[in-house]
Write a protein that holds these residues in place. Structure first.
Motif, PDB file in Angstrom:
ATOM      1  N   LEU A  26       0.821  -1.217   0.000  1.00 57.95           N
ATOM      2  CA  LEU A  26       0.000   0.000   0.000  1.00 57.95           C
ATOM      3  C   LEU A  26       0.854   1.267   0.000  1.00 57.95           C
ATOM      4  N   ALA A  27       2.161   1.107  -0.154  1.00 61.31           N
ATOM      5  CA  ALA A  27       3.074   2.245  -0.380  1.00 61.31           C
ATOM      6  C   ALA A  27       2.983   3.312   0.701  1.00 61.31           C
ATOM      7  N   GLY A  28       2.855   2.868   1.958  1.00 64.97           N
ATOM      8  CA  GLY A  28       2.845   3.814   3.066  1.00 64.97           C
ATOM      9  C   GLY A  28       1.530   4.541   3.267  1.00 64.97           C
ATOM     10  N   LYS A  29       0.471   4.129   2.624  1.00 64.84           N
ATOM     11  CA  LYS A  29      -0.836   4.780   2.713  1.00 64.84           C
ATOM     12  C   LYS A  29      -1.257   4.972   4.176  1.00 64.84           C
ATOM     13  N   GLU A  30      -1.716   6.179   4.542  1.00 56.39           N
ATOM     14  CA  GLU A  30      -2.212   6.434   5.893  1.00 56.39           C
ATOM     15  C   GLU A  30      -3.650   5.930   6.012  1.00 56.39           C
ATOM     16  N   VAL A  31      -3.880   5.136   7.016  1.00 60.25           N
ATOM     17  CA  VAL A  31      -5.190   4.546   7.265  1.00 60.25           C
ATOM     18  C   VAL A  31      -5.633   4.941   8.671  1.00 60.25           C
ATOM     19  N   VAL A  32      -6.821   5.499   8.786  1.00 57.53           N
ATOM     20  CA  VAL A  32      -7.339   5.925  10.087  1.00 57.53           C
ATOM     21  C   VAL A  32      -8.179   4.792  10.676  1.00 57.53           C
ATOM     22  N   VAL A  33      -7.726   4.299  11.823  1.00 54.95           N
ATOM     23  CA  VAL A  33      -8.397   3.194  12.509  1.00 54.95           C
ATOM     24  C   VAL A  33      -9.048   3.731  13.775  1.00 54.95           C
ATOM     25  N   VAL A  34     -10.327   3.449  13.960  1.00 58.90           N
ATOM     26  CA  VAL A  34     -11.046   3.917  15.140  1.00 58.90           C
ATOM     27  C   VAL A  34     -11.315   2.742  16.069  1.00 58.90           C
ATOM     28  N   THR A  35     -11.183   2.994  17.357  1.00 62.65           N
ATOM     29  CA  THR A  35     -11.452   1.972  18.358  1.00 62.65           C
ATOM     30  C   THR A  35     -12.030   2.629  19.602  1.00 62.65           C
ATOM     31  N   GLU A  36     -12.314   1.806  20.622  1.00 59.53           N
ATOM     32  CA  GLU A  36     -12.965   2.327  21.830  1.00 59.53           C
ATOM     33  C   GLU A  36     -12.052   2.274  23.045  1.00 59.53           C
ATOM     34  N   ASN A  37     -11.050   1.402  23.023  1.00 59.06           N
ATOM     35  CA  ASN A  37     -10.144   1.210  24.164  1.00 59.06           C
ATOM     36  C   ASN A  37     -10.891   0.806  25.429  1.00 59.06           C
ATOM     37  N   ALA A  38     -11.900  -0.046  25.278  1.00 62.78           N
ATOM     38  CA  ALA A  38     -12.700  -0.450  26.428  1.00 62.78           C
ATOM     39  C   ALA A  38     -13.000  -1.941  26.418  1.00 62.78           C
ATOM     40  N   TYR A  39     -12.122  -2.722  25.786  1.00 61.04           N
ATOM     41  CA  TYR A  39     -12.454  -4.115  25.554  1.00 61.04           C
ATOM     42  C   TYR A  39     -11.232  -5.002  25.765  1.00 61.04           C
ATOM     43  N   PRO A  40     -10.774  -5.134  27.028  1.00 63.61           N
ATOM     44  CA  PRO A  40      -9.592  -5.952  27.274  1.00 63.61           C
ATOM     45  C   PRO A  40      -9.877  -7.435  27.032  1.00 63.61           C
ATOM     46  N   PRO A  41      -8.917  -8.184  26.532  1.00 68.48           N
ATOM     47  CA  PRO A  41      -7.565  -7.746  26.179  1.00 68.48           C
ATOM     48  C   PRO A  41      -7.426  -7.359  24.709  1.00 68.48           C
ATOM     49  N   LEU A  42      -8.560  -7.089  24.025  1.00 63.80           N
ATOM     50  CA  LEU A  42      -8.443  -6.708  22.610  1.00 63.80           C
ATOM     51  C   LEU A  42      -7.863  -5.313  22.455  1.00 63.80           C
ATOM     52  N   GLN A  43      -8.426  -4.351  23.167  1.00 69.36           N
ATOM     53  CA  GLN A  43      -7.853  -3.009  23.189  1.00 69.36           C
ATOM     54  C   GLN A  43      -8.326  -2.310  24.452  1.00 69.36           C
ATOM     55  N   PHE A  44      -7.365  -1.672  25.155  1.00 67.25           N
ATOM     56  CA  PHE A  44      -7.665  -1.033  26.435  1.00 67.25           C
ATOM     57  C   PHE A  44      -6.475  -0.162  26.817  1.00 67.25           C
ATOM     58  N   LEU A  45      -6.635   0.610  27.886  1.00 72.60           N
ATOM     59  CA  LEU A  45      -5.549   1.430  28.409  1.00 72.60           C
ATOM     60  C   LEU A  45      -4.934   0.712  29.605  1.00 72.60           C
ATOM     61  N   ASP A  46      -3.611   0.502  29.564  1.00 75.77           N
ATOM     62  CA  ASP A  46      -2.967  -0.170  30.682  1.00 75.77           C
ATOM     63  C   ASP A  46      -2.742   0.811  31.827  1.00 75.77           C
ATOM     64  N   LYS A  47      -2.064   0.361  32.872  1.00 76.51           N
ATOM     65  CA  LYS A  47      -1.895   1.201  34.061  1.00 76.51           C
ATOM     66  C   LYS A  47      -1.171   2.505  33.765  1.00 76.51           C
ATOM     67  N   SER A  48      -0.329   2.483  32.748  1.00 75.51           N
ATOM     68  CA  SER A  48       0.413   3.694  32.391  1.00 75.51           C
ATOM     69  C   SER A  48      -0.385   4.622  31.486  1.00 75.51           C
ATOM     70  N   GLY A  49      -1.580   4.158  31.056  1.00 71.66           N
ATOM     71  CA  GLY A  49      -2.395   4.948  30.148  1.00 71.66           C
ATOM     72  C   GLY A  49      -2.137   4.677  28.685  1.00 71.66           C
ATOM     73  N   ALA A  50      -1.245   3.725  28.404  1.00 69.55           N
ATOM     74  CA  ALA A  50      -0.931   3.379  27.015  1.00 69.55           C
ATOM     75  C   ALA A  50      -2.035   2.503  26.424  1.00 69.55           C
ATOM     76  N   ALA A  51      -2.350   2.744  25.155  1.00 69.37           N
ATOM     77  CA  ALA A  51      -3.338   1.936  24.446  1.00 69.37           C
ATOM     78  C   ALA A  51      -2.667   0.661  23.963  1.00 69.37           C
ATOM     79  N   VAL A  52      -3.132  -0.480  24.443  1.00 70.02           N
ATOM     80  CA  VAL A  52      -2.503  -1.758  24.127  1.00 70.02           C
ATOM     81  C   VAL A  52      -3.578  -2.810  23.870  1.00 70.02           C
ATOM     82  N   GLY A  53      -3.152  -3.991  23.430  1.00 65.79           N
ATOM     83  CA  GLY A  53      -4.080  -5.105  23.306  1.00 65.79           C
ATOM     84  C   GLY A  53      -3.856  -5.937  22.052  1.00 65.79           C
ATOM     85  N   TRP A  54      -4.603  -7.033  21.991  1.00 66.74           N
ATOM     86  CA  TRP A  54      -4.506  -7.973  20.884  1.00 66.74           C
ATOM     87  C   TRP A  54      -4.724  -7.274  19.548  1.00 66.74           C
ATOM     88  N   GLU A  55      -5.761  -6.467  19.458  1.00 68.08           N
ATOM     89  CA  GLU A  55      -6.075  -5.829  18.171  1.00 68.08           C
ATOM     90  C   GLU A  55      -5.017  -4.809  17.775  1.00 68.08           C
TER      91      GLU A  55
END
Length: 261
Positions: A26-55
């Motif tokens: 895709l030659a560096g194409k910018e893609v905007v991905v939206v999420t909720e950060n409320a669904y551990p362990p798929l995506q969530f905020l860890d203790k440091s506030g970093a967005a992490v998870g399987w997804e």
């Protein structure tokens, strides 16, 4: 925290043939991905506030394989499908169940995970042990977000099929419903096995899972209708299934990772 055996079998059956040819570039194409950060362990905020998870890990690997650049945005669950459908974002990820009615509004990727619907209760719950015994006690209440898979499981797998049943207490977010459960305002909430196991593991005994799984469901990323990203992302998912990358992510997030640490 473990992915259930049935879910692991589901992942195996979903596996696609390995791709011998190179993946799309895709030659560096910018893609905007939206999420909720409320669904551990798929995506969530860890203790440091970093967005992490399987997804997040999966999307980073997809981006690497397709040579695309990802920019993340956040929105609520109820706004996500309409916003992606309107083209505000390129991809949505938040453990979204693949459903025919949703396909009328957005395109889905191929499934990247199969999960099961589980019943979460307080750790000291003894009045019921499964869906039937819950339904048999009329004063017991269940929390749910309208329009979600847990909501429909509550309506059709536990109660009487009436979406306005007064025993279903509706909340705007899953987190609010879970807090109501912890506080004793409701007696049951439902979640797929990914989030359910995460919350129970982090509760230090305050929550537990009862009964048998109510249903299984497949998760996919969502795109605006007709998106040219669907085929490349599907190719990347197929390659990640074939070479064991998805299995490695399952091990990392559902077995090795300890919620709350």
């Amino acid at each position: 925290m473990k992915l259930t055996a049935a879910a692991l079998v589901g992942l195996a059956t979903l596996a696609a043939p390995a791709f011998a040819q190179d993946l799309p570039d895709l030659a560096g194409k910018e893609v905007v991905v939206v999420t909720e950060n409320a669904y551990p362990p798929l995506q969530f905020l860890d203790k440091s506030g970093a967005a992490v998870g399987w997804e997040y890990d999966a999307m980073a690997e997809i981006a690497k394989r397709l040579n695309m650049t990802v920019k993340y945005e956040n929105t609520s669950w109820d706004a996500m499908i309409p916003a992606v459908s309107e083209g505000q974002y390129d991809i949505g990820m938040t453990g979204i169940t693949i459903k025919d009615e949703r396909k009328e509004k957005v395109d889905f990727s191929d499934p990247y995970m199969r999960s099961e619907m589980l019943m979460i209760v307080r750790g000291d719950e003894s009045r019921f042990t499964d869906a039937a015994s819950f339904a048999a006690i009329p004063e017991l209440l269940i929390s749910a977000q309208p329009g979600t898979s847990p909501f429909y499981a509550a309506v059709y797998n536990i109660l009487d099929g009436n979406e306005e049943n007064a025993r279903i207490i509706k909340f705007e977010t899953f987190g609010a419903g879970l807090e109501a459960l912890k506080a004793g305002d409701v007696d049951l909430t439902l979640s797929d096995s990914t989030a359910a196991n995460g919350y129970v593991a982090a509760s230090n005994g305050a929550l537990k899972i009862v009964g048998e799984p109510l249903a299984s469901e497949d998760f996919g990323f969502i795109f605006p209708k007709g998106s040219e990203l669907v085929a490349p992302v599907n190719a990347a998912i197929a390659s990640m299934k074939a070479d064991g990358t998805l299995d490695a992510l399952n091990q990392k997030w559902f077995v090795d990772y300890k919620m709350g640490e």
